[in-house]
Design a protein around this motif. Structure first.
Motif, PDB file in Angstrom:
ATOM      1  N   UNK A  64      30.974 -10.082  23.763  1.00  0.00           N
ATOM      2  CA  UNK A  64      29.582 -10.314  24.129  1.00  0.00           C
ATOM      3  C   UNK A  64      29.121  -9.251  25.114  1.00  0.00           C
ATOM      4  N   UNK A  65      27.955  -8.678  24.858  1.00  0.00           N
ATOM      5  CA  UNK A  65      27.377  -7.708  25.789  1.00  0.00           C
ATOM      6  C   UNK A  65      26.779  -8.462  26.955  1.00  0.00           C
ATOM      7  N   UNK A  66      27.152  -8.085  28.180  1.00  0.00           N
ATOM      8  CA  UNK A  66      26.657  -8.751  29.381  1.00  0.00           C
ATOM      9  C   UNK A  66      25.424  -8.019  29.899  1.00  0.00           C
ATOM     10  N   UNK A  67      24.453  -8.783  30.346  1.00  0.00           N
ATOM     11  CA  UNK A  67      23.176  -8.192  30.766  1.00  0.00           C
ATOM     12  C   UNK A  67      23.277  -7.554  32.144  1.00  0.00           C
ATOM     13  N   UNK A 117      24.060   1.129  30.956  1.00  0.00           N
ATOM     14  CA  UNK A 117      25.354   1.036  30.297  1.00  0.00           C
ATOM     15  C   UNK A 117      25.404  -0.217  29.437  1.00  0.00           C
ATOM     16  N   UNK A 118      26.261  -0.214  28.444  1.00  0.00           N
ATOM     17  CA  UNK A 118      26.534  -1.416  27.669  1.00  0.00           C
ATOM     18  C   UNK A 118      27.853  -1.985  28.170  1.00  0.00           C
ATOM     19  N   UNK A 119      27.768  -3.067  28.950  1.00  0.00           N
ATOM     20  CA  UNK A 119      28.951  -3.690  29.525  1.00  0.00           C
ATOM     21  C   UNK A 119      29.321  -4.896  28.672  1.00  0.00           C
ATOM     22  N   UNK A 120      30.554  -4.930  28.185  1.00  0.00           N
ATOM     23  CA  UNK A 120      31.016  -6.052  27.372  1.00  0.00           C
ATOM     24  C   UNK A 120      32.041  -6.875  28.134  1.00  0.00           C
ATOM     25  N   UNK A 121      32.161  -8.137  27.752  1.00  0.00           N
ATOM     26  CA  UNK A 121      33.150  -8.994  28.394  1.00  0.00           C
ATOM     27  C   UNK A 121      34.523  -8.343  28.319  1.00  0.00           C
TER      28      UNK A 121
END
Length: 344
Positions: A64-67, A117-121
């Motif tokens: 899941x991408x985190x906001x 940035x695209x931060x994922x779990x």
């Protein structure tokens, strides 16, 4: 991370969402445990014994991408549409917001920066710097509280984090202060913004990909005087403090709440030298009384006055590797009694 399919030979799955898909043979699995805990997989195993394949699609191959958009993540945060225009901040992506907390409190204006940035779990969470402005930068315009030199230093390619850091710039309302005290004019100032900062930081850590073990406090003048109140009322919430032309020794410092500290001030600063006291020297002495010597840094100047150390500190190349190397190892423990005493 997920199981895609059950086939006669075994299960096709991924251990990590961004890893390679692998096959796990049935004889490597505890079939009795599958029957008890995962009956759908056990049913697929029975079908596989007859040569059938079953699409399972358990779990997820994509994390899941985190906001990193604070207005989407923290429910009490709204856009500050009435903020004064600040083109330089806008260009850097430092956006204006309001934090609406306790009943009857003025909302806390603040600016927030998060990298694109695209931060994922499962990815490494980002550090957060909280900047506390000086006495002359209060109000509601959400402009005077921004320290552009801090943002530019953190965003520099030569910085150890290279911009992979969040920045929080709160602003206290003219009726308030960072901590509760009585002014020289006899005017009481409530420290509500200090409590709001603690609450907002907690919510950011709970809802955004921000590393709760790498939250740093930096402040100038009144902000520097206020930071120790935040630190001592919430041990282990903040990993380091940088105090510039403002510092407080008269809080209950102890070996249980002291954190790595870097103090900057000038010997000709009239704010840091009043009533025969050298505030910087007194705080240094107090901290060294409860902390290991390696935890405490101090940089002094002879002729930078009150505001000069701010520029010098932001240009200090050795500050940033030191700051981002600091990390909490203990669980944060909020002292509600001190929070009430300092900020309500």
């Amino acid at each position: 991370a997920g199981i895609r399919e059950a086939v006669p030979q075994g299960l096709w799955l991924k251990v990590q969402a961004d890893g390679e898909e692998i096959a796990v043979a049935w004889n490597k699995l505890d079939l009795a445990a599958l029957q008890a805990d995962h009956p759908d997989i056990h049913t697929a195993w029975k079908a596989a014994q007859t040569g059938e394949s079953t699409t399972l699609e358990f779990g997820s191959y994509e994390r899941v991408v985190q906001s990193l958009v604070i207005v989407d993540a923290v429910t009490k945060v709204i856009a500050h549409d009435a903020a004064e225009s600040h083109p330089a901040a806008d260009e850097l992506g430092i956006q204006p917001y309001l934090y609406e907390s306790g009943e009857g409190d003025h909302p806390l204006p603040f600016r927030f920066f998060a990298p694109d940035l695209e931060i994922r779990e499962g990815d490494e969470a980002l550090p957060l710097i909280v900047w506390l402005h000086g006495a002359g930068s209060g109000g509601t315009n959400n402009k005077k509280n921004v320290n552009l030199n801090l943002a530019r230093a953190v965003l520099s390619e030569t910085n150890p984090v290279g911009g992979k850091c969040c920045l929080l710039y709160p602003q206290f309302h003219d009726e308030y202060n960072w901590w509760t005290y009585v002014s020289k004019a006899g005017q009481p100032k409530r420290g509500v913004p200090g409590r709001q900062i603690l609450d907002l930081v907690d919510e950011i850590v709970a809802t955004m990909p921000v590393d709760g073990d790498r939250i740093y406090l930096m402040g100038m003048s009144q902000g520097g005087f206020g930071i120790p109140y935040l630190v001592t009322s919430y041990p282990n919430r903040f990993a380091a403090q940088v105090l510039i032309s403002g510092m407080t020794w008269s809080v209950p410092w102890s070996s249980k709440n002291v954190i790595p500290s870097w103090l900057y001030y000038s010997h000709d600063d009239p704010i840091m030298h009043q009533n025969g006291k050298d505030y910087g020297a007194e705080m240094m002495e107090t901290l060294l009384g409860v902390a290991d010597k390696e935890m405490i840094q101090i940089t002094t100047y002879d002729d930078e006055g009150h505001s000069g150390p701010l520029r010098r500190a932001m240009e200090e190349e050795t500050l940033w590797p030191w700051l981002f190397a600091q990390k909490n190892e203990e669980t944060p423990r909020r002292d509600d009694a001190l929070v009430s005493q300092y900020f309500d």
